[in-house]
Design a protein around this motif. Sequence first.
Motif, PDB file in Angstrom:
ATOM      1  N   ARG A 281     -16.960  79.112  -3.934  1.00 17.53           N
ATOM      2  CA  ARG A 281     -18.195  78.829  -3.876  1.00 17.53           C
ATOM      3  C   ARG A 281     -19.114  80.242  -3.643  1.00 17.53           C
ATOM      4  NH1 ARG A 281     -18.537  73.438  -3.853  1.00 17.53           N
ATOM      5  NH2 ARG A 281     -20.428  73.171  -2.509  1.00 17.53           N
ATOM      6  N   ILE A 282     -20.396  80.088  -4.158  1.00 13.31           N
ATOM      7  CA  ILE A 282     -21.399  81.276  -3.981  1.00 13.31           C
ATOM      8  C   ILE A 282     -22.608  80.755  -3.078  1.00 13.31           C
ATOM      9  CG2 ILE A 282     -20.744  82.000  -6.444  1.00 13.31           C
ATOM     10  CD1 ILE A 282     -23.842  80.666  -6.667  1.00 13.31           C
ATOM     11  N   PHE A 283     -23.363  81.681  -2.682  1.00 12.24           N
ATOM     12  CA  PHE A 283     -24.573  81.311  -1.752  1.00 12.24           C
ATOM     13  C   PHE A 283     -25.779  81.731  -2.638  1.00 12.24           C
ATOM     14  CE2 PHE A 283     -21.044  82.066   0.978  1.00 12.24           C
ATOM     15  CZ  PHE A 283     -20.953  81.279   1.689  1.00 12.24           C
ATOM     16  N   ALA A 284     -26.768  80.608  -2.575  1.00 15.27           N
ATOM     17  CA  ALA A 284     -28.220  81.242  -3.313  1.00 15.27           C
ATOM     18  C   ALA A 284     -29.104  80.721  -2.311  1.00 15.27           C
ATOM     19  CB  ALA A 284     -28.226  80.461  -4.479  1.00 15.27           C
ATOM     20  N   PHE A 285     -30.386  81.091  -2.374  1.00 12.78           N
ATOM     21  CA  PHE A 285     -31.490  80.615  -1.521  1.00 12.78           C
ATOM     22  C   PHE A 285     -32.825  80.455  -2.279  1.00 12.78           C
ATOM     23  CE2 PHE A 285     -29.096  84.060   0.237  1.00 12.78           C
ATOM     24  CZ  PHE A 285     -28.904  83.679   1.832  1.00 12.78           C
ATOM     25  N   THR A 286     -33.540  79.347  -1.668  1.00 11.12           N
ATOM     26  CA  THR A 286     -34.690  79.072  -2.227  1.00 11.12           C
ATOM     27  C   THR A 286     -35.812  80.161  -1.822  1.00 11.12           C
ATOM     28  OG1 THR A 286     -35.404  77.943  -0.024  1.00 11.12           O
ATOM     29  CG2 THR A 286     -34.253  76.571  -1.696  1.00 11.12           C
ATOM     30  N   PRO A 287     -36.812  80.020  -2.424  1.00 12.07           N
ATOM     31  CA  PRO A 287     -38.033  81.044  -2.199  1.00 12.07           C
ATOM     32  C   PRO A 287     -38.204  81.305  -0.694  1.00 12.07           C
ATOM     33  CG  PRO A 287     -38.611  80.207  -4.104  1.00 12.07           C
ATOM     34  CD  PRO A 287     -37.452  79.415  -3.696  1.00 12.07           C
TER      35      PRO A 287
ATOM     36  N   HIS B 218     -28.042  77.508   0.020  1.00  9.53           N
ATOM     37  CA  HIS B 218     -27.443  76.532  -0.748  1.00  9.53           C
ATOM     38  C   HIS B 218     -26.000  76.975  -1.075  1.00  9.53           C
ATOM     39  CE1 HIS B 218     -30.556  73.240  -0.524  1.00  9.53           C
ATOM     40  NE2 HIS B 218     -31.400  74.251  -0.649  1.00  9.53           N
ATOM     41  N   GLN B 219     -24.834  76.163  -0.768  1.00 13.98           N
ATOM     42  CA  GLN B 219     -23.767  76.735  -1.369  1.00 13.98           C
ATOM     43  C   GLN B 219     -23.528  75.893  -2.440  1.00 13.98           C
ATOM     44  OE1 GLN B 219     -20.610  77.127   1.374  1.00 13.98           O
ATOM     45  NE2 GLN B 219     -21.662  77.139   3.081  1.00 13.98           N
ATOM     46  N   LEU B 220     -22.845  76.546  -3.668  1.00  9.73           N
ATOM     47  CA  LEU B 220     -22.545  75.888  -4.929  1.00  9.73           C
ATOM     48  C   LEU B 220     -21.301  76.439  -5.281  1.00  9.73           C
ATOM     49  CD1 LEU B 220     -26.129  76.439  -6.376  1.00  9.73           C
ATOM     50  CD2 LEU B 220     -25.056  74.169  -5.986  1.00  9.73           C
ATOM     51  N   PRO B 221     -20.739  75.627  -6.414  1.00  4.24           N
ATOM     52  CA  PRO B 221     -19.322  76.190  -6.825  1.00  4.24           C
ATOM     53  C   PRO B 221     -19.704  77.341  -7.727  1.00  4.24           C
ATOM     54  CG  PRO B 221     -19.657  73.903  -7.236  1.00  4.24           C
ATOM     55  CD  PRO B 221     -20.973  74.459  -6.989  1.00  4.24           C
ATOM     56  N   LYS B 222     -18.429  78.204  -7.767  1.00  4.33           N
ATOM     57  CA  LYS B 222     -18.819  79.622  -8.747  1.00  4.33           C
ATOM     58  C   LYS B 222     -18.994  78.797 -10.231  1.00  4.33           C
ATOM     59  CE  LYS B 222     -15.789  82.728  -6.568  1.00  4.33           C
ATOM     60  NZ  LYS B 222     -14.599  83.556  -6.484  1.00  4.33           N
ATOM     61  N   GLY B 223     -19.976  79.466 -11.134  1.00  2.65           N
ATOM     62  CA  GLY B 223     -20.419  79.189 -12.255  1.00  2.65           C
ATOM     63  C   GLY B 223     -21.582  78.336 -12.320  1.00  2.65           C
TER      64      GLY B 223
ATOM     65  N   ASN C 226     -34.489  85.777  -8.668  1.00  2.00           N
ATOM     66  CA  ASN C 226     -35.077  87.146  -8.248  1.00  2.00           C
ATOM     67  C   ASN C 226     -36.285  87.429  -8.807  1.00  2.00           C
ATOM     68  OD1 ASN C 226     -32.526  87.045  -6.840  1.00  2.00           O
ATOM     69  ND2 ASN C 226     -31.543  87.893  -8.519  1.00  2.00           N
ATOM     70  N   GLY C 227     -37.171  86.534  -9.002  1.00  2.00           N
ATOM     71  CA  GLY C 227     -38.594  86.754  -9.644  1.00  2.00           C
ATOM     72  C   GLY C 227     -38.644  86.919 -11.030  1.00  2.00           C
ATOM     73  N   ARG C 228     -37.555  86.632 -11.806  1.00  2.56           N
ATOM     74  CA  ARG C 228     -37.570  86.808 -13.190  1.00  2.56           C
ATOM     75  C   ARG C 228     -37.428  85.668 -14.162  1.00  2.56           C
ATOM     76  NH1 ARG C 228     -33.454  88.161 -16.952  1.00  2.56           N
ATOM     77  NH2 ARG C 228     -31.833  88.284 -15.262  1.00  2.56           N
TER      78      ARG C 228
ATOM     79  N   ASP D  87     -28.533  85.207  -4.890  1.00  2.00           N
ATOM     80  CA  ASP D  87     -29.747  84.904  -5.880  1.00  2.00           C
ATOM     81  C   ASP D  87     -30.914  84.177  -4.888  1.00  2.00           C
ATOM     82  OD1 ASP D  87     -28.860  86.635  -7.972  1.00  2.00           O
ATOM     83  OD2 ASP D  87     -28.199  84.635  -9.174  1.00  2.00           O
ATOM     84  N   VAL D  88     -32.022  84.447  -5.248  1.00  2.00           N
ATOM     85  CA  VAL D  88     -33.093  83.772  -4.904  1.00  2.00           C
ATOM     86  C   VAL D  88     -33.580  82.945  -6.199  1.00  2.00           C
ATOM     87  CG1 VAL D  88     -35.514  83.839  -3.779  1.00  2.00           C
ATOM     88  CG2 VAL D  88     -33.968  85.421  -3.111  1.00  2.00           C
TER      89      VAL D  88
END
Length: 697
Positions: free
Chosen positions: A384-390, A395-400, A424-426, A438-439
């Motif tokens: 898993r990886i972890f990413a965020f909403t603004p 949210h946890q998701l699989p790698k890739g 990340n704003g880009r 990542d956001v």
Amino acid sequence: MLRQYELVERVKAYNPDADEAILNRAYVYTVQKHGSQKRASGDPYFSHPIEVAGLMTELKLDQETIVTALLHDTVEDTLATIAEVEEFFGPEIARLVDGVTKLSKIETLTENERAAENLRKFFLAMSEDLRVLLVKLADRLHNMRTLHFIKSEEKRRRIARETMDIYAPLAERVGMYEYMREMQLLAFEQLEPEAYATITGRLAQIRNEGGGQVDAIAFDIKQALAEAGLQVEVVGREKHPYSIWRKMSERHVTFEQITDIMAFRVITETVDDCYKALGVLHQTWQMIPGRFKDYISTPKTNGYRSLHTALIYANSMRMEVQIRTHDMHRTNGFGLAAHWAYKQGGVKPDGQVAWLRDLIEIVDASHDADELLEHTKLAIYQDRIFAFTPKGALHQLPKGATAVDFAYAVHTDLGNAAVGAKINGRHVPLRTQLANGDVVEIIKSKRSGPQLPWLGFVVTGKARAAIRRGVRAKERQEVATIGSKLFDEIAGRIPGRIGRKAIGAAVRRLNLKDEEDLMFAIGSARLTDRQVMEALVPGSTDELPDDQDWPRQEQAISIRGLTPGVGFELAECCHPVPGDRIVGLRRPDQKVEVHTIDCMSLANGVDADWLDLSWGERTTGAIGRLRLVLYNRPGTLAEVTQIFARNRANVANLQMIQRDEPFGTYEVDLEVSDLAHLTRIAGSLRASEAVADAERI
């Protein structure tokens, strides 16, 4: 095998108020029902449900779960019925038993279909009550412990593969790591016997040669922490054989090249002590960069909490260290099962809800057995990886996982409406893979919808299921639109006016659901013109010969809003674009294939219904193909791409066909608005000094 009084005593030890009568009644019931049945080991069959119930007592589960474990095979393997179970033990236990009961083998189905149907029933039952999963995992674990008694190697390997693919990841997802590790080890032994023997042999050799090396390192860790004023427990062990083998396979290394075979657990009193212990260890031994993970501040989906780090010990020896509290250690061993223990009052843990909801959505969306298995496996694997909403939601998701996967993880409607993303704003393409931390901001549009090409890069089962469901709905809508226009022609051949009443009667006569279903059946060539006429007005085709040559359409069907690859396919042989005169080929249960009227592949005739088509307004997604002969010199391709850019044409594909000095021949696919657009581009290319020739294919 547990005796009757031993099982009752186990339950009473942690639940003094347990109903002894129902436990005794269930024990006797399963012994009587299974009677003289034998397992492959030669033991009485009833020993299996009794041992499964014993596993449930180790988790300190409620009496309903214990009774369910005792009864879980009675309905499938004996003359018992769910109604009888409900009569003797009540509706709740009957519901749980029905959820756990495996489907009988259906010989007419393929292995994948059998597995898919079991999964379908399993996940639906599991979503209603997690105890169904707990009993099922214990059932599978005990079956794996006795798997070696089965004589058929093929059957052993099939069961082991299913365990490795489905049940071990499920155990991980609910945090039952002890079950997961044992299942993986037993399945590994069957699936890779030579690797299993080699690795376990080498681990035994290291254990013997090292004397008490694990204990010595554990003592050093404990002493270093004690000098810092921390009272902890330290437990050392070799890494799991299956974990070692997987690392060898993924990294393409030998056993000797794996340097972190030893792992240690430091168990503290408080969360503060966890971080203090981490600081002491990092000051005492050099940490390995990139190997630190904080699952205390950011727990896994299944509730797992711990600090993970890797250190370099003496002689460059690497070791993994996990730091957690006593409470975390208990939860990490048996995950959500620990929350369902009797002392917790049987309250459903919140951690199960989100990923179970995703699994149910996948089950509902899956079109066939292979699709269900593919999506389910993607949904339950653990990396898993972890990413965020603004706004900071995690949210946890699989790698890739990509931005599209993230959008669907937040909400299906957001995924369907996604048109772009910011990481990340880009601004980034939707296919961009996410990294830890990542956001992600999803840009959406009400006019958008799931796109077929997304299936080429999404990795989550939820995203794949939603995209396929959306594409199928769009395809059905487009085919029904074609069918509606064909229906008007068919109805026009019948004397008299066809009203809503006649259409409703036709739907009933053809055993269809509704009018839309009728139009879809016509558009997909599931119904012939004769069948539709007869359903509308019975007897209207009696005087027509069987080989009636129906008149051609008086008016061309417009394919407004054409979406290539959904309801229609633009033929690869001629690459039609708006402005070309086109014809459609309609075959049963296939997409309408759109060709130019002068396509050479139509010259000798084809076995399909011909539809006279015309391009509608705002048609998008057409691909024109050009063959270019370019001078082979520096800057040629750059000049050609500038011509494409000036003409606002997006390059879908560019391929060199042959090199013949001083020329190179290329084929390029361009997204164009219409024939005039493609012609203008070809003219611009021919005018260039870099291009020897440009022609449409």
